[in-house]
Design a protein around this motif. Sequence first.
Motif, PDB file in Angstrom:
ATOM      1  N   GLN A   1      46.066 -41.104   1.870  1.00 38.75           N
ATOM      2  CA  GLN A   1      44.842 -40.563   2.463  1.00 38.75           C
ATOM      3  C   GLN A   1      44.395 -39.281   1.743  1.00 38.75           C
ATOM      4  O   GLN A   1      43.198 -39.062   1.536  1.00 38.75           O
ATOM      5  N   THR A   2      45.363 -38.440   1.391  1.00 42.70           N
ATOM      6  CA  THR A   2      45.020 -37.186   0.713  1.00 42.70           C
ATOM      7  C   THR A   2      44.434 -37.473  -0.672  1.00 42.70           C
ATOM      8  O   THR A   2      43.427 -36.880  -1.072  1.00 42.70           O
ATOM      9  N   LEU A   3      45.070 -38.394  -1.382  1.00 44.35           N
ATOM     10  CA  LEU A   3      44.559 -38.758  -2.710  1.00 44.35           C
ATOM     11  C   LEU A   3      43.185 -39.423  -2.614  1.00 44.35           C
ATOM     12  O   LEU A   3      42.275 -39.134  -3.405  1.00 44.35           O
ATOM     13  N   LEU A   4      43.040 -40.282  -1.606  1.00 44.53           N
ATOM     14  CA  LEU A   4      41.763 -40.985  -1.454  1.00 44.53           C
ATOM     15  C   LEU A   4      40.639 -40.012  -1.113  1.00 44.53           C
ATOM     16  O   LEU A   4      39.509 -40.155  -1.601  1.00 44.53           O
ATOM     17  N   TYR A   5      40.940 -39.011  -0.307  1.00 40.77           N
ATOM     18  CA  TYR A   5      39.927 -38.004   0.023  1.00 40.77           C
ATOM     19  C   TYR A   5      39.531 -37.224  -1.240  1.00 40.77           C
ATOM     20  O   TYR A   5      38.337 -37.061  -1.532  1.00 40.77           O
ATOM     21  N   ALA A   6      40.548 -36.771  -1.966  1.00 42.60           N
ATOM     22  CA  ALA A   6      40.282 -35.984  -3.186  1.00 42.60           C
ATOM     23  C   ALA A   6      39.475 -36.809  -4.176  1.00 42.60           C
ATOM     24  O   ALA A   6      38.535 -36.303  -4.820  1.00 42.60           O
ATOM     25  N   ASP A   7      39.832 -38.076  -4.275  1.00 43.82           N
ATOM     26  CA  ASP A   7      39.138 -38.965  -5.209  1.00 43.82           C
ATOM     27  C   ASP A   7      37.676 -39.153  -4.789  1.00 43.82           C
ATOM     28  O   ASP A   7      36.768 -39.110  -5.622  1.00 43.82           O
ATOM     29  N   ALA A   8      37.467 -39.325  -3.487  1.00 46.92           N
ATOM     30  CA  ALA A   8      36.094 -39.533  -2.988  1.00 46.92           C
ATOM     31  C   ALA A   8      35.243 -38.289  -3.211  1.00 46.92           C
ATOM     32  O   ALA A   8      34.072 -38.391  -3.607  1.00 46.92           O
ATOM     33  N   VAL A   9      35.812 -37.116  -2.986  1.00 43.94           N
ATOM     34  CA  VAL A   9      35.075 -35.866  -3.219  1.00 43.94           C
ATOM     35  C   VAL A   9      34.684 -35.772  -4.694  1.00 43.94           C
ATOM     36  O   VAL A   9      33.537 -35.440  -5.036  1.00 43.94           O
ATOM     37  N   THR A  10      35.631 -36.094  -5.534  1.00 43.40           N
ATOM     38  CA  THR A  10      35.378 -35.983  -6.975  1.00 43.40           C
ATOM     39  C   THR A  10      34.299 -36.970  -7.412  1.00 43.40           C
ATOM     40  O   THR A  10      33.396 -36.621  -8.181  1.00 43.40           O
ATOM     41  N   ARG A  11      34.372 -38.180  -6.907  1.00 49.47           N
ATOM     42  CA  ARG A  11      33.361 -39.172  -7.283  1.00 49.47           C
ATOM     43  C   ARG A  11      31.997 -38.810  -6.717  1.00 49.47           C
ATOM     44  O   ARG A  11      30.965 -39.038  -7.346  1.00 49.47           O
ATOM     45  N   ALA A  12      32.004 -38.216  -5.517  1.00 50.35           N
ATOM     46  CA  ALA A  12      30.728 -37.818  -4.903  1.00 50.35           C
ATOM     47  C   ALA A  12      30.194 -36.540  -5.525  1.00 50.35           C
ATOM     48  O   ALA A  12      28.995 -36.247  -5.428  1.00 50.35           O
ATOM     49  N   GLY A  13      31.087 -35.762  -6.113  1.00 47.39           N
ATOM     50  CA  GLY A  13      30.676 -34.482  -6.694  1.00 47.39           C
ATOM     51  C   GLY A  13      30.392 -33.439  -5.635  1.00 47.39           C
ATOM     52  O   GLY A  13      29.721 -32.439  -5.903  1.00 47.39           O
ATOM     53  N   SER A  14      30.901 -33.651  -4.426  1.00 48.56           N
ATOM     54  CA  SER A  14      30.610 -32.730  -3.327  1.00 48.56           C
ATOM     55  C   SER A  14      31.656 -32.859  -2.228  1.00 48.56           C
ATOM     56  O   SER A  14      32.252 -33.919  -2.045  1.00 48.56           O
ATOM     57  N   PHE A  15      31.844 -31.756  -1.493  1.00 50.50           N
ATOM     58  CA  PHE A  15      32.720 -31.784  -0.319  1.00 50.50           C
ATOM     59  C   PHE A  15      31.935 -32.155   0.947  1.00 50.50           C
ATOM     60  O   PHE A  15      32.521 -32.223   2.017  1.00 50.50           O
ATOM     61  N   ASN A  16      30.635 -32.322   0.805  1.00 53.75           N
ATOM     62  CA  ASN A  16      29.822 -32.678   1.971  1.00 53.75           C
ATOM     63  C   ASN A  16      30.385 -33.955   2.605  1.00 53.75           C
ATOM     64  O   ASN A  16      30.488 -34.988   1.947  1.00 53.75           O
ATOM     65  N   PRO A  17      30.748 -33.903   3.906  1.00 53.07           N
ATOM     66  CA  PRO A  17      31.374 -35.067   4.533  1.00 53.07           C
ATOM     67  C   PRO A  17      30.547 -36.338   4.414  1.00 53.07           C
ATOM     68  O   PRO A  17      31.106 -37.432   4.298  1.00 53.07           O
ATOM     69  N   CYS A  18      29.228 -36.195   4.413  1.00 54.22           N
ATOM     70  CA  CYS A  18      28.402 -37.401   4.319  1.00 54.22           C
ATOM     71  C   CYS A  18      28.480 -38.017   2.917  1.00 54.22           C
ATOM     72  O   CYS A  18      28.530 -39.244   2.763  1.00 54.22           O
ATOM     73  N   ALA A  19      28.535 -37.152   1.902  1.00 55.01           N
ATOM     74  CA  ALA A  19      28.677 -37.657   0.533  1.00 55.01           C
ATOM     75  C   ALA A  19      30.060 -38.280   0.352  1.00 55.01           C
ATOM     76  O   ALA A  19      30.208 -39.327  -0.282  1.00 55.01           O
ATOM     77  N   VAL A  20      31.078 -37.630   0.929  1.00 56.44           N
ATOM     78  CA  VAL A  20      32.456 -38.143   0.832  1.00 56.44           C
ATOM     79  C   VAL A  20      32.546 -39.491   1.554  1.00 56.44           C
ATOM     80  O   VAL A  20      33.144 -40.447   1.044  1.00 56.44           O
TER      81      VAL A  20
END
Lengths: 450, 343
Positions: A353-372
């Motif tokens: 879950q931690t890796l998947l979150y970090a990966d999603a933030v990186t792919r989204a280019g943002s920490f915005n929960p909606c982008a993640v």
Amino acid sequence: MTKSNFTRRGMLKTGALAGSGLALPTIFTAQSAAAASFTNDPTGSTVTLGFNVPQSGPYADEGADELRAYQLAVEHLNGEGDGGMLSTFSSKVLEGNGILGKKVQFVTGDTQTKSDAARASAKSMIEKDGAVMITGGSSSGVAIAVQGLCQEAGVIFMAGLTHSNDTTGKDKKANGFRHFFNAYMSAAALAPVLAARYGTDRKAYHLTADYTWGWTQEESIASATEALGWSTVNKVRTPLASTDFSSYIAPVLNSGADVLILNHYGGNMVNSLTNAVQFGLRDKMVNNKNFEIIVPLYSRLMARGAGKNVAGILGSTNWHWSLQDAGSKAFVQSFGMRWGFPPSQAAHTVYCQTLLYADAVTRAGSFNPCAVGEALEGYEFDGLGNGKTLYRADDHQCFKDVLVVKGKENPDNEFDLLEVVEVTPAAQVTYAPDHPMFAGGALGECNPGA
Amino acid sequence: MDVILLQILNGLDKGSAYALIALGLTLIFGTLGVVNFAHGALFMIGAFCAVTLSRLINLSYVTLDPVKTDFLGNPAKIKTPYVEAWFGPETGAWLIDWSVPLAILFAIPVMIAVGFIMERGLIKHFYKRPHADQILVTFGLAIVLQEVIKYFYGANPIPTPAPELFRGSFDFGVLIGFDPNAIIYPYWRLVYFAFSALVIGAVFAFLRFTTFGMVVRAGMADRETVGLLGIDIDKRFTIMFGIAAAVAGLAGVMYAPINSPNYHMGMDFLVLSFVVVVVGGMGSLPGAVLAGFLLGVLESFASMNWIKDIIPGIDQVIIYLVAIIILLTRPRGLMGKKGVMED
């Protein structure tokens, strides 16, 4: 002969203008989503994650294992250690430089396996410590409570060990995501194995922990076994606080049932299974068949408590350290070298879950929960120990292979308690988003907070 | 009929644990006038005496397996218990197998020592304080003790099996004329019941037939008069605290194979045991035993499916319902005496 007015330079200019014109709305949308204000936008050189696990109470050992895995994940994200599953993860955007270049740090909370305490600790981590994401837990009641809080607060919730159908069913939320499997999947994975080993003419007696997880587990496994042709003799709810199950086991003896299904987890499972074996159920012949006991959800940490009583008993698990795929091997090696023993399924799911979150933030280019959230929805990945996995957009539930396991008859060591008897393919445990067992709720709108 | 008999057996077994804990509780209350909320923790420490002795007997030296590897690919470790090396494989295996009964011998001095330290170190400072203060301090002590156990042993239950001879179950029904397989009952639970009866009998005999017991009973009835006769009743009451701790500890030792010990097991029994004491009558030893068995049997009956079908949830509240009814009809409990816990 005609002379064309088109030149190469002109074509490029026109193409660039047209292209940017067509792309304009998407760029603006993406930029506006990413740039919009949201709860705990990390503006400095660090980003804080909140690990909300049981550090006291009956699941404290499971919580401690989750914390170990979280620490390992943070080390790997920050480029320390051997990198663990970063090297096997199908996505390659994580480079060991934190998340979006920000060093990852974390705060922890103690859920105490109580919903109110878990919400209070999550709230504190969001409001006081600036956590941009909350993750963890070892109970469905807690997961559902914290998921609701994160939805209101506008942060992402990456659930830990929660197995109730309701977490991604009637209580699902747009800000919540579950990697762990659920009660329906356990039942769907177990049913063919039960049919092959115990036949299709069986009478089942259920003892069920009287709370959300127990109810959905009972509903799922009863439905799956009845579809095989088994009949259900009785479904008995047992108080969560029960310690001695002898008075619930005694009626099983003369009920005509030839299978006992223990929809219990943790201390309940340890005690009910121990009591059932003490009463000689495993040595009993009923309806000219060997009496069998089934534990739909196994946990290796909890199985230790039941000792030799788990031998030969079938159940299911989300992951097991003995798997031989590259991701599992990398994680076991990394965790084992760091802590001296193999990780539990709880440790595995929270690390993922931690890796998947970090990966999603990186792919989204943002920490915005909606982008993640957008980056996680419908995302397919591999290399994290469960084979090809889909984070389904409809309900934020991961779909992956499920392990059917059996308590080992002669374990080699204290960790060698379960053996994998079947890897049930993801397709076999996948259900429609509007399946009746998951009906009654809606994801709703993503909430960025702030 | 067979189901009812089975539930009576279950009830007597549960009642054994309730009675042993409640006996110690009421002994402390009757002698020292202290409401000891840490008594459940003493039961839990007793169970962990069994775990500790089992671990001590299982202490092993390690050699490396030339063939097998561990989960990291390193040579697997073969653990050989020292007792097997010292006394031979057969004797060593016997000692390991019988670690729970042997833990009785280990637990008695340990629990008496724990009782002494608890009484001399903390509880004696609260003799003249209100019962509310005593409850608060002993409840706090119980939490401290369970957290200490959790620190050393973890939060998960620890399997502590009975000797091989007493594992499994037997056909109890055939012994009393029922059809085969009608009443199957685990050996160890019957051992537990017999052991409880023995301990309860020993405590009553000690109080009734020894001079020490006579002085203690006299002190329970009239502490001042016994003191005026030149008898150091406080010293004897301290010893009784140690004995009460040992009784709770022994209940815990023998309970370890029934349900794997965990740090919280004392709290699970504490509230029920207090209800048992109140129902039996504060300070009444026979009342505690009677109420222990009575509530154990009623709790088992309330778990029967047809009763739950008529009154859903009755299994969760039966003990408290019975307590309310008894206290309404007999305010001093089943065998309570006038003047105890009354202004």
